[in-house]
Scaffold this motif. Sequence first.
Motif, PDB file in Angstrom:
ATOM      1  N   ARG A   1       0.812  -1.215   0.000  1.00 27.93           N
ATOM      2  CA  ARG A   1       0.000   0.000   0.000  1.00 27.93           C
ATOM      3  C   ARG A   1       0.857   1.282   0.000  1.00 27.93           C
ATOM      4  O   ARG A   1       0.514   2.272  -0.631  1.00 27.93           O
ATOM      5  CB  ARG A   1      -0.877  -0.021   1.254  1.00 27.93           C
ATOM      6  CG  ARG A   1      -1.929   1.061   1.278  1.00 27.93           C
ATOM      7  CD  ARG A   1      -2.286   1.400   2.704  1.00 27.93           C
ATOM      8  NE  ARG A   1      -2.824   0.255   3.441  1.00 27.93           N
ATOM      9  CZ  ARG A   1      -4.069   0.175   3.873  1.00 27.93           C
ATOM     10  NH1 ARG A   1      -4.902   1.143   3.629  1.00 27.93           N
ATOM     11  NH2 ARG A   1      -4.460  -0.858   4.572  1.00 27.93           N
ATOM     12  N   ASN A   2       2.000   1.205   0.710  1.00 28.58           N
ATOM     13  CA  ASN A   2       2.813   2.416   0.822  1.00 28.58           C
ATOM     14  C   ASN A   2       3.854   2.585  -0.270  1.00 28.58           C
ATOM     15  O   ASN A   2       4.541   3.585  -0.304  1.00 28.58           O
ATOM     16  CB  ASN A   2       3.492   2.460   2.202  1.00 28.58           C
ATOM     17  CG  ASN A   2       2.435   2.528   3.283  1.00 28.58           C
ATOM     18  OD1 ASN A   2       1.393   3.164   3.103  1.00 28.58           O
ATOM     19  ND2 ASN A   2       2.683   1.825   4.400  1.00 28.58           N
ATOM     20  N   ASN A   3       4.019   1.572  -1.072  1.00 34.84           N
ATOM     21  CA  ASN A   3       4.988   1.785  -2.157  1.00 34.84           C
ATOM     22  C   ASN A   3       4.393   1.485  -3.529  1.00 34.84           C
ATOM     23  O   ASN A   3       5.053   0.950  -4.391  1.00 34.84           O
ATOM     24  CB  ASN A   3       6.294   1.017  -1.909  1.00 34.84           C
ATOM     25  CG  ASN A   3       6.036  -0.464  -1.733  1.00 34.84           C
ATOM     26  OD1 ASN A   3       5.006  -0.941  -2.200  1.00 34.84           O
ATOM     27  ND2 ASN A   3       6.935  -1.169  -1.089  1.00 34.84           N
ATOM     28  N   THR A   4       3.146   1.858  -3.666  1.00 36.74           N
ATOM     29  CA  THR A   4       2.546   1.755  -4.998  1.00 36.74           C
ATOM     30  C   THR A   4       1.918   3.085  -5.402  1.00 36.74           C
ATOM     31  O   THR A   4       1.399   3.810  -4.546  1.00 36.74           O
ATOM     32  CB  THR A   4       1.479   0.640  -5.064  1.00 36.74           C
ATOM     33  OG1 THR A   4       1.007   0.547  -6.404  1.00 36.74           O
ATOM     34  CG2 THR A   4       0.289   0.894  -4.147  1.00 36.74           C
ATOM     35  N   SER A   5       1.999   3.362  -6.700  1.00 37.96           N
ATOM     36  CA  SER A   5       1.292   4.554  -7.198  1.00 37.96           C
ATOM     37  C   SER A   5      -0.011   4.108  -7.863  1.00 37.96           C
ATOM     38  O   SER A   5      -0.789   4.926  -8.341  1.00 37.96           O
ATOM     39  CB  SER A   5       2.167   5.266  -8.230  1.00 37.96           C
ATOM     40  OG  SER A   5       2.323   4.444  -9.376  1.00 37.96           O
ATOM     41  N   VAL A   6      -0.207   2.796  -7.899  1.00 37.37           N
ATOM     42  CA  VAL A   6      -1.356   2.252  -8.633  1.00 37.37           C
ATOM     43  C   VAL A   6      -2.658   2.575  -7.907  1.00 37.37           C
ATOM     44  O   VAL A   6      -2.754   2.418  -6.683  1.00 37.37           O
ATOM     45  CB  VAL A   6      -1.209   0.723  -8.802  1.00 37.37           C
ATOM     46  CG1 VAL A   6      -2.426   0.120  -9.502  1.00 37.37           C
ATOM     47  CG2 VAL A   6       0.063   0.402  -9.575  1.00 37.37           C
ATOM     48  N   ARG A   7      -3.640   2.996  -8.688  1.00 39.94           N
ATOM     49  CA  ARG A   7      -4.986   3.195  -8.128  1.00 39.94           C
ATOM     50  C   ARG A   7      -5.953   2.382  -8.980  1.00 39.94           C
ATOM     51  O   ARG A   7      -5.810   2.299 -10.207  1.00 39.94           O
ATOM     52  CB  ARG A   7      -5.336   4.680  -8.128  1.00 39.94           C
ATOM     53  CG  ARG A   7      -4.387   5.451  -7.212  1.00 39.94           C
ATOM     54  CD  ARG A   7      -4.750   6.895  -7.136  1.00 39.94           C
ATOM     55  NE  ARG A   7      -6.020   7.103  -6.434  1.00 39.94           N
ATOM     56  CZ  ARG A   7      -6.657   8.272  -6.411  1.00 39.94           C
ATOM     57  NH1 ARG A   7      -6.186   9.312  -7.073  1.00 39.94           N
ATOM     58  NH2 ARG A   7      -7.796   8.401  -5.753  1.00 39.94           N
TER      59      ARG A   7
ATOM     60  N   VAL B   1       5.816  -1.364 -11.256  1.00 44.93           N
ATOM     61  CA  VAL B   1       5.733  -2.830 -11.349  1.00 44.93           C
ATOM     62  C   VAL B   1       4.752  -3.438 -10.338  1.00 44.93           C
ATOM     63  O   VAL B   1       4.446  -4.631 -10.420  1.00 44.93           O
ATOM     64  CB  VAL B   1       7.116  -3.514 -11.197  1.00 44.93           C
ATOM     65  CG1 VAL B   1       7.967  -3.241 -12.413  1.00 44.93           C
ATOM     66  CG2 VAL B   1       7.807  -3.103  -9.915  1.00 44.93           C
ATOM     67  N   THR B   2       4.265  -2.614  -9.442  1.00 43.32           N
ATOM     68  CA  THR B   2       3.234  -3.162  -8.555  1.00 43.32           C
ATOM     69  C   THR B   2       1.895  -3.300  -9.300  1.00 43.32           C
ATOM     70  O   THR B   2       0.920  -3.784  -8.743  1.00 43.32           O
ATOM     71  CB  THR B   2       3.051  -2.310  -7.274  1.00 43.32           C
ATOM     72  OG1 THR B   2       2.640  -1.007  -7.676  1.00 43.32           O
ATOM     73  CG2 THR B   2       4.326  -2.236  -6.452  1.00 43.32           C
ATOM     74  N   SER B   3       1.884  -2.878 -10.559  1.00 43.06           N
ATOM     75  CA  SER B   3       0.642  -3.025 -11.346  1.00 43.06           C
ATOM     76  C   SER B   3       0.534  -4.410 -11.998  1.00 43.06           C
ATOM     77  O   SER B   3      -0.385  -4.652 -12.787  1.00 43.06           O
ATOM     78  CB  SER B   3       0.550  -1.937 -12.415  1.00 43.06           C
ATOM     79  OG  SER B   3       1.595  -2.087 -13.362  1.00 43.06           O
ATOM     80  N   TYR B   4       1.464  -5.287 -11.678  1.00 44.98           N
ATOM     81  CA  TYR B   4       1.401  -6.659 -12.211  1.00 44.98           C
ATOM     82  C   TYR B   4       0.003  -7.246 -12.031  1.00 44.98           C
ATOM     83  O   TYR B   4      -0.561  -7.188 -10.935  1.00 44.98           O
ATOM     84  CB  TYR B   4       2.412  -7.566 -11.490  1.00 44.98           C
ATOM     85  CG  TYR B   4       3.665  -7.763 -12.299  1.00 44.98           C
ATOM     86  CD1 TYR B   4       3.683  -8.645 -13.371  1.00 44.98           C
ATOM     87  CD2 TYR B   4       4.828  -7.052 -11.997  1.00 44.98           C
ATOM     88  CE1 TYR B   4       4.824  -8.819 -14.132  1.00 44.98           C
ATOM     89  CE2 TYR B   4       5.984  -7.216 -12.760  1.00 44.98           C
ATOM     90  CZ  TYR B   4       5.968  -8.103 -13.819  1.00 44.98           C
ATOM     91  OH  TYR B   4       7.088  -8.280 -14.586  1.00 44.98           O
ATOM     92  N   HIS B   5      -0.532  -7.819 -13.104  1.00 44.20           N
ATOM     93  CA  HIS B   5      -1.871  -8.410 -13.004  1.00 44.20           C
ATOM     94  C   HIS B   5      -1.998  -9.577 -13.970  1.00 44.20           C
ATOM     95  O   HIS B   5      -1.184  -9.730 -14.884  1.00 44.20           O
ATOM     96  CB  HIS B   5      -2.947  -7.350 -13.298  1.00 44.20           C
ATOM     97  CG  HIS B   5      -2.785  -6.717 -14.644  1.00 44.20           C
ATOM     98  ND1 HIS B   5      -1.866  -5.723 -14.909  1.00 44.20           N
ATOM     99  CD2 HIS B   5      -3.427  -6.954 -15.820  1.00 44.20           C
ATOM    100  CE1 HIS B   5      -1.945  -5.368 -16.183  1.00 44.20           C
ATOM    101  NE2 HIS B   5      -2.886  -6.102 -16.759  1.00 44.20           N
TER     102      HIS B   5
END
Length: 450
Positions: free
Chosen positions: A175-181, A373-377
Motif C-alpha cells: 500500500r505504501n509503495n505503490t502509485s497504482v490506483r 511494477v506493482t501493477s502486475y496483473h
Amino acid sequence: MKRRNNVKSEVDTNGKSPANPSKSKQRKEKRAHGLASKDKLYSGVRNKLIFIVLLYVAAGGAFLYWHGMGSTPEVPPEVDEEILGSLPQDVKDLDLPNSGVFRKKSAEAVLGESVKKAASKVKSKKTNNSTVRNTQGGGDKDPRYPNFEPRIQSSIEMSDMGGNAWTEVEISKNRNNTSVRIFTMDDFLTPRECDGLVKAHEAHMKQHEPFQPIICFSGEDTMKEYLRDVNLGWSGGVWRADWTQGTQCLNESLSRQLNGKLLWSHSTSFYPGESPFSSTYEMRVKNHTGLDPRNGGKFQITSYPQGVGYKLHTDCTEGNTDKRDRFATILVYLNDVIEGGETQFTELNVTITPKRGRALVWTNMNNEGHCDVTSYHQASPVIRGKKFIIQRWYYFENFPALGKRFDGPELPHRSPLAPRVACDRFDSGSCRWYDEWNFDHLTDYAARAI
Ligand SMILES: O=C(O)CCC(=O)C(=O)O
Ligand SMILES: [Fe+2]
C-alpha cells in the motif's frame, strides 16, 4: 501429415540432398558384375542420377504443396456481406465495428507514405527510443501532423455517471509503495452495449474462420517447448524450415497442424472513427475518468474460452525510458463468468470479479511516467463458462500514429486475412489470437523517426 512425413524421409532436415551415391555404387556394381563395361556402367549411373533428380523435384513439389506455398487463399467477396447480413438488428443499431477488418485502412491512407517509409527504416535501424522529448508538452509539434495535439496524460479524474459512482478498490499489500490506483463502476456499459460488443466480436471472429492463423512465439526456445508439449519437435515432424527466423512464426502448414492443440484467447480490435460506438464510448470514458481520447489506443475486445487465462504481466514496459507507454487501462467485463476469469493484481492483493457492464480502471505508470511494477496483473483462467472484455489503453505521452490501424510487418506466407496467434513464455501458458497484425507501437516510432 502422413504425406509430409513421407516426403521428409526423402530429404534431410537441413533440406540437403543425401550423400552422392555414384562412386561407391559404381565400385559395388563392378564387383558384383565384373563383366559390366565402362560405357554401360556410366549410362546406368546417369540414369540413376536423372531418376534421383526427378525424385527430388517431385519431393520438392509435394513439400511446397503441403507447406501451403502454392497459392494464396483469396478473401471470398461474400464473407463481408454474409456477416453483416446475419448480424441481429440490435447489433446493427448500435453501429458497432462488425466488419472492421474490411474497413482496414492502409498505413498510407492513415498516416501518409512518409510514415510508412520511416516505419521500414525504423524496423531495420532499431530506433533509439530515448530521443529527447518535451515531457511537459508531449513532444514537439510536427508540421506534418497538423491535427496532432501532443499531450501528457499523467493523472485520472474519476467522476460519477448519473447516480452511479466509482468505488476505489482498497489495496492491502504494498500500500505504501505503490502509485497504482484501482477503481470499479458497475453498469458502465449497458447490457445492450455489452451483448452487442460480444456479438460484434463473435461475428468478427467468424469472418476469420476460413483463414488459418499463423502461430508465433516469443522466441525459438518457447516454440520448442510448446511443440514438445504437443508431441511435435524437430525430430517429430517439424523441419527447421517451418520456423521463420526473425519473424518468430511457424509457417502456414505447421501452424495448421497446431490449430486445435493449443488453447488461446481471442482479441479483435477496432479503432477510433471506425464506428460511432467508439466515439460514444471514448466520450463516456473521458467524462468519467478524465482519460483523454487523444491518448487512447485501439479498442480491443477479448474472449477467453473455458480453461484460458492470461499471464501475469504489466501493461507498461518495466524500467521504461520511453514515456509513450500505457499510463492507464480501462477494462469492461462484457458478461458474467460462471466461475473463474478474475483480474488479479498479485502485488496489491486485489481481485476483481467479472460482471457484465462492470468497468475496471487502473493506472500502470506513476505521474512522472515510470512503469510501476506493482501493477502486475493476470487474468485467472476461466473455470466455467466464457469471458468477454473490452479494453483500451491510454498512453502517458501520445504520438501521431496512436490508435490508427497500420499494415502488418512482412511475415511468413499467409492469406491476407490470416490471424496471428502470439504465444508467450511456455510456463505462463497464454497464447492470444489477434485478427490483425497489430504493431501500432511501431508506427509510433516511425512517426518520430522522420
Ligand atoms: O482479462 C483480464 O482480466 C485482464 C486482461 C489483461 O490484463 C490484458 O489483456 O492486458
Ligand atoms: Fe493487462
